[in-house]
Structures are given as C-alpha cells and as structure tokens.
Design a protein around this motif. Sequence first.
Motif: not given
Length: 174
Positions: A105-106, A109-111, A147-148
């Motif tokens: 996950t950037r 917010g895009d995956e 981010a994740k």
Amino acid sequence: MSTTQSERLRGLLEPLVAKTGLDLEEIKVTAAGNRRQLQVIVDSDEGAPLDTLADLSREISQALDDADAMGGTPYLLEVSSPGVDRPLTEPRHFRRNEGRLVKLTRAGGDELVARIMAVDEDGLDLEVPGVKGRKPKPARIAFGEIAKARVEIEFSRKDPADADTDGDESTEEA
C-alpha cells in the motif's frame, strides 16, 4: 507493555539474541488470565533454526529469572520466528522475502501486488504480474513510498527449479 518495561526487556534480550546471529524483531507482553505471555520474535536472513530457537529460549528464560525482569507474576515464554502474515517494515524484511509476492500500500493509499525481484538500500525492484495473458512488467518503489506491506500467500506457484521439467514425476523401481 510500558515503554520502560519494553526498553528494559530489549536491553536484556538483544545481546542474547545477537550472539546467536539472529535479529530481535519484536517483544510483546500480553495478559493471559492470571499470568502473562512474553513473545520474543527473532529472525535472520537464513531463517531461525529450531535448535537455535530452543537454545535461545532456555538462555532467555534463565536471564529473565536471574534479572527478575518479569517480576513475581508467572509468565509463559514464547520464542519464535515471524509468521508469514507479519508486516514488512524494515529493508531486511523485504530482502528476506525476495522472490515472493507482496501486497504493498503506497503512502497515497493505492495498492499494488507484485513480486520482489531485488532489494537495495533505497527500495524495491518489482515484477507486476500481467493480467489476461499479458507479460509481467517491471516496477520500482522507494521505501519511503510504502505505507504497508505484507507477503501474499501463493498456493499454486510453480517452483522455479521445476520450470524446465514437463511436470511429470517418474519413479524408478529396483
């Protein structure tokens, strides 16, 4: 677990873990009824052999008892390696999962689901799987953009070592 207890435990356990060639990834203390559970998560680039974990568990138990680090409350000690569902947060986590499929996950917010092809000090070289018969395409992402991240479980991935065989197994009888 309070920060002070966490820091005390890390200070006590980190040298023990380091001398086995492992990295101390996480320490977690949770209440379990009238006792506590202490989870010590360790890993290395080569993994964490069971014999090493068993020896380390005995050393940690003795050190905790000698230092009275857990106080008078009974506790259950668990020393293990991280599970596959563990978040990837450090560059070494990505390096240890080179060749595996990950879901990223950037920061925006895009995956992205892609395979880690290489890891360097700045980020990851990825291979984004093609859809509907299209070829995979390369991508690059810096650590600061992530981010994740988690490893995606693959149940039907073909072992690259078997790619040059026709998939038939032959057995020979004596």
